[in-house]
Design a protein around this motif. Structure first.
Motif, PDB file in Angstrom:
ATOM      1  N   GLN A 172      98.863  19.542  91.611  1.00 12.07           N
ATOM      2  CA  GLN A 172      99.691  18.352  91.441  1.00 12.07           C
ATOM      3  C   GLN A 172     100.576  18.159  92.664  1.00 12.07           C
ATOM      4  OE1 GLN A 172     102.284  19.048  88.009  1.00 12.07           O
ATOM      5  NE2 GLN A 172     102.160  21.251  88.378  1.00 12.07           N
ATOM      6  N   ILE A 173     100.989  16.912  92.891  1.00 18.05           N
ATOM      7  CA  ILE A 173     101.953  16.586  93.931  1.00 18.05           C
ATOM      8  C   ILE A 173     103.142  15.933  93.242  1.00 18.05           C
ATOM      9  CG2 ILE A 173     102.404  15.362  96.083  1.00 18.05           C
ATOM     10  CD1 ILE A 173      99.470  15.442  96.715  1.00 18.05           C
ATOM     11  N   LEU A 174     104.329  16.538  93.424  1.00 16.20           N
ATOM     12  CA  LEU A 174     105.533  16.074  92.747  1.00 16.20           C
ATOM     13  C   LEU A 174     106.653  15.880  93.760  1.00 16.20           C
ATOM     14  CD1 LEU A 174     105.510  18.563  89.724  1.00 16.20           C
ATOM     15  CD2 LEU A 174     104.608  16.225  89.776  1.00 16.20           C
ATOM     16  N   ASP A 175     107.610  15.026  93.407  1.00 14.82           N
ATOM     17  CA  ASP A 175     108.745  14.840  94.298  1.00 14.82           C
ATOM     18  C   ASP A 175     109.769  15.951  94.086  1.00 14.82           C
ATOM     19  OD1 ASP A 175     110.325  14.231  92.072  1.00 14.82           O
ATOM     20  OD2 ASP A 175     110.462  12.095  92.514  1.00 14.82           O
ATOM     21  N   SER A 176     110.920  15.834  94.726  1.00 11.98           N
ATOM     22  CA  SER A 176     111.920  16.898  94.696  1.00 11.98           C
ATOM     23  C   SER A 176     112.600  17.063  93.349  1.00 11.98           C
ATOM     24  CB  SER A 176     112.983  16.633  95.769  1.00 11.98           C
ATOM     25  OG  SER A 176     113.619  15.393  95.542  1.00 11.98           O
ATOM     26  N   GLU A 177     112.355  16.142  92.426  1.00 16.90           N
ATOM     27  CA  GLU A 177     112.885  16.256  91.065  1.00 16.90           C
ATOM     28  C   GLU A 177     111.808  16.747  90.096  1.00 16.90           C
ATOM     29  OE1 GLU A 177     116.033  15.382  90.370  1.00 16.90           O
ATOM     30  OE2 GLU A 177     116.606  14.467  92.269  1.00 16.90           O
ATOM     31  N   PHE A 178     110.682  17.230  90.644  1.00 19.78           N
ATOM     32  CA  PHE A 178     109.535  17.629  89.842  1.00 19.78           C
ATOM     33  C   PHE A 178     108.980  16.447  89.037  1.00 19.78           C
ATOM     34  CE2 PHE A 178     111.178  21.837  90.766  1.00 19.78           C
ATOM     35  CZ  PHE A 178     110.014  22.561  90.979  1.00 19.78           C
ATOM     36  N   LEU A 179     109.028  15.266  89.624  1.00 19.03           N
ATOM     37  CA  LEU A 179     108.492  14.055  89.012  1.00 19.03           C
ATOM     38  C   LEU A 179     107.325  13.538  89.853  1.00 19.03           C
ATOM     39  CD1 LEU A 179     111.857  12.248  88.166  1.00 19.03           C
ATOM     40  CD2 LEU A 179     110.349  13.471  86.564  1.00 19.03           C
ATOM     41  N   PRO A 180     106.397  12.777  89.251  1.00 20.06           N
ATOM     42  CA  PRO A 180     105.271  12.244  90.020  1.00 20.06           C
ATOM     43  C   PRO A 180     105.740  11.309  91.137  1.00 20.06           C
ATOM     44  CG  PRO A 180     104.868  12.055  87.664  1.00 20.06           C
ATOM     45  CD  PRO A 180     106.310  12.441  87.821  1.00 20.06           C
ATOM     46  N   LEU A 181     104.965  11.245  92.204  1.00 18.79           N
ATOM     47  CA  LEU A 181     105.201  10.250  93.233  1.00 18.79           C
ATOM     48  C   LEU A 181     104.864   8.865  92.669  1.00 18.79           C
ATOM     49  CD1 LEU A 181     103.616  11.936  96.400  1.00 18.79           C
ATOM     50  CD2 LEU A 181     105.984  12.049  95.599  1.00 18.79           C
ATOM     51  N   SER A 182     105.257   7.831  93.391  1.00 17.71           N
ATOM     52  CA  SER A 182     104.863   6.477  93.022  1.00 17.71           C
ATOM     53  C   SER A 182     104.227   5.812  94.235  1.00 17.71           C
ATOM     54  CB  SER A 182     106.070   5.666  92.538  1.00 17.71           C
ATOM     55  OG  SER A 182     107.026   5.527  93.575  1.00 17.71           O
ATOM     56  N   TYR A 183     103.433   4.794  93.980  1.00 13.00           N
ATOM     57  CA  TYR A 183     102.722   4.083  95.041  1.00 13.00           C
ATOM     58  C   TYR A 183     102.970   2.585  94.943  1.00 13.00           C
ATOM     59  CZ  TYR A 183     100.482   8.429  96.267  1.00 13.00           C
ATOM     60  OH  TYR A 183     100.277   9.721  96.686  1.00 13.00           O
ATOM     61  N   ASN A 184     103.236   2.001  96.101  1.00 11.35           N
ATOM     62  CA  ASN A 184     103.393   0.550  96.237  1.00 11.35           C
ATOM     63  C   ASN A 184     104.568   0.008  95.418  1.00 11.35           C
ATOM     64  OD1 ASN A 184     102.577  -1.833  97.496  1.00 11.35           O
ATOM     65  ND2 ASN A 184     101.262  -2.437  95.788  1.00 11.35           N
ATOM     66  N   GLN A 185     105.644   0.780  95.346  1.00 11.53           N
ATOM     67  CA  GLN A 185     106.828   0.354  94.604  1.00 11.53           C
ATOM     68  C   GLN A 185     108.044   0.129  95.502  1.00 11.53           C
ATOM     69  OE1 GLN A 185     106.683  -0.331  91.229  1.00 11.53           O
ATOM     70  NE2 GLN A 185     104.501  -0.002  91.657  1.00 11.53           N
TER      71      GLN A 185
END
Length: 276
Positions: free
Chosen positions: A229-242
């Motif tokens: 998995q790839i997660l941000d620094s909050e252990f949340l999923p990345l987002s695309y085109n937002q």
């Protein structure tokens, strides 16, 4: 079937662009410039970009393209797209200039806000990494095609961390929660380090510093299909085109999903606020 039918033509486009990059790399016949954000760009980046855009535009003229090296459409316009190509014609321009050979072509197809197809091509070793959503992740060289999976890491074992060739280790060391036996594996290119996790040669990669969505689009589907998995620094999923700029937050590429990574890695504000 749509994704499967696209895969080989996309690999062919990545191969053609990568071959051009490798020829320019070997000859030294390229020029370097600075972009507005002070990051480097070369005439090799632009040559590869032209090849990929031409091939994708011919393959799927109805699908828009976002590239690191092309003008970015407005967020309002992009929000109308249910599907688009997301490309980095050369991930690892600094490695290209520094002559390490650790640079790659990255092509992703994003559908309904999430990467669905990803192709990475490493010209130095003539190696592909690729995946389509729901069909597994693969590595292909001149000898074979093999399915790849993340390493089965258990807490307490040696933790293999992919790191940059050109950035200090101390910020990464400071992110470890507990005393841990660690092996650091140095490699250039954000996408190639992520592929190390996908093929089980490293367990995690913590990216601190500026990146764009084109740096994670292709490897997002490859890593996920390999079991990571790839997660941000909050252990949340990345987002695309937002976002207007398509800038990524700091992120982590993590291997085996069953591992309690929050017990191993200090994240949240610690990771978010660090810069290299």
């Amino acid at each position: 079937m749509f994704l499967s039918n696209l895969l080989e033509p996309v690999k062919a486009a990545a191969l053609e662009a990568g071959t051009e990059l490798w020829q320019l790399y070997q000859s030294g016949n390229f020029e370097q410039q600075q972009k507005a954000d002070q990051s480097p760009v070369t005439t090799a980046d632009l040559a590869a970009n032209a090849i990929i855009i031409d091939r994708l535009s011919t393959l799927t003229p109805e699908i828009p393209i976002i590239s690191e090296e092309s003008r970015l459409a407005s967020l309002a316009e992009r929000h109308q797209w249910s599907r688009y190509w997301l490309i980095d014609p050369m991930d690892g321009t600094q490695e290209f200039v520094a002559r390490s050979g650790d640079f790659a072509v990255s092509i992703a197809l994003v559908e309904d806000g999430w990467p669905a197809l990803g192709v990475i091509y490493w010209p130095k070793h003539q190696v592909f990494y690729y995946a389509t959503r729901g069909n597994g992740a693969f590595k292909q060289d001149s000898q074979q095609i093999q399915r790849i999976n993340v390493n089965h890491f258990n807490v307490g074992e040696c933790l293999k961390i992919a790191v940059s060739r050109r950035q200090p280790l101390e910020p990464i060391i400071n992110l470890l929660q507990v005393e841990q036996n660690v092996e650091y594996i140095a490699l250039g290119s954000c996408s190639l380090k992520s592929c190390l996790i996908a093929e089980g040669k490293a367990d995690c990669y913590m990216r601190i510093g500026p990146t764009g969505e084109w740096d994670t689009g292709a490897v997002q589907v490859i890593v996920e299909e390999a079991g990571g998995q790839i997660l941000d620094s909050e252990f949340l999923p990345l987002s695309y085109n937002q976002r207007d700029t398509l800038a990524n937050p700091n992120f982590m590429v993590l291997g085996q999903a069953s591992v309690s990574w929050q017990q191993l890695i200090k994240a949240k504000a610690t990771l978010r606020d660090l810069t290299l």
